[in-house]
Write a protein that holds these residues in place. Structure first.
Motif: not given
Length: 264
Positions: A238-257
């Motif tokens: 339920h908290l992927p930002c904790v378990e997979q932070p690198a993947g989460y940040a990449r997905i979020l960063s791609d969306f922001l771009h």
């Protein structure tokens, strides 16, 4: 430590990144505080103004008497952004935070230009389920339900790590009024109709092992908004930002771009 006091609640918030940057606001899940995003924030692109806050009844924010209405939680976010003079933010909400994101976007499109609906839904569970949880927590404290909650939050491998203990403590130490108050807010929320009327960029994120808001539930909600994008993070609950932070940040960063929400 940054606080803002309104007539009915005091909210704790934190700002990282570029003070003049494009704003990204984070709203966390039931039973957590703004540290939920600690691993993701340092991995995001430079030039962003990153705003986190503890919703009412959680973390260092005050805990007014329960129950709460979702409208109050949305209004708290609205007042905080108005106080900080934030407009056109990307609002990232996880679980109940994603419900707040939906409600705020429906109410104040001047504040929100895009939403990230992470591990959330337009409607989560049934009112009776939440009423039973409130009664159980009132009777035995959050500790009485912690094992079941944490199994839905995290994949089995993560539950075997030392870090897991800290998340258990975060959950069980949340104020009783705050936890049960937010349970009541979720119980009374069905955003299917208002969310289906939204027309703005939307990213949905789900965890493959999420026992609280399974991927199909997240996808169903995201699909209410035309043109939305959906991403599944594997080996995360339920908290992927904790378990997979690198993947989460990449997905979020791609969306922001993709939506052009970068340095001004």
């Amino acid at each position: 430590m940054q606080m803002v006091e309104f007539e009915d609640v005091a909210l704790h918030y934190r700002i990282d990144g570029d003070p003049q940057g494009a704003p990204v606001v984070f709203a966390n899940s039931l039973g957590t505080d703004l540290r939920l995003w600690d691993k993701v924030v340092p991995l995001l692109p430079a030039g962003l103004k990153l705003i986190r806050y503890d919703k009412r009844g959680h973390g260092l924010s005050s805990a007014p008497p329960a129950p709460y209405a979702m409208g109050a939680l949305v209004r708290d976010a609205e007042r905080l952004l108005d106080h900080l003079d934030i407009r056109d933010c990307v609002f990232v909400g996880l679980s109940i935070g994603g419900m707040i994101a939906q409600g705020l976007a429906v109410k104040r499109l001047d504040l929100v230009r895009a939403v990230v609906l992470s591990n959330t839904a337009a409607k989560i569970g049934q009112p009776a389920m939440w009423e039973n949880r409130i009664a159980a927590v009132r009777a035995g404290g959050i500790e009485a339900l912690a094992d079941g909650i944490l199994e839905r939050w995290f994949s089995r491998p993560f539950r075997d790590t030392p870090e897991f203990t800290g998340w258990r403590h975060m959950l069980t130490r949340q104020p009783l009024e705050g936890y049960t108050g937010c349970c009541a807010a979720i119980a009374g929320t069905d955003f299917y109709t208002p969310t289906s009327g939204l027309r703005l960029p939307c990213l949905g994120i789900a965890g493959s092992e999420d026992g609280s808001t399974p991927p199909d539930l997240v996808r169903e909600t995201v699909n209410l908004i035309p043109g939305s994008r959906f991403e599944l993070i594997r080996r995360a609950g339920h908290l992927p930002c904790v378990e997979q932070p690198a993947g989460y940040a990449r997905i979020l960063s791609d969306f922001l771009h993709e939506i052009g929400h970068m340095a001004r």
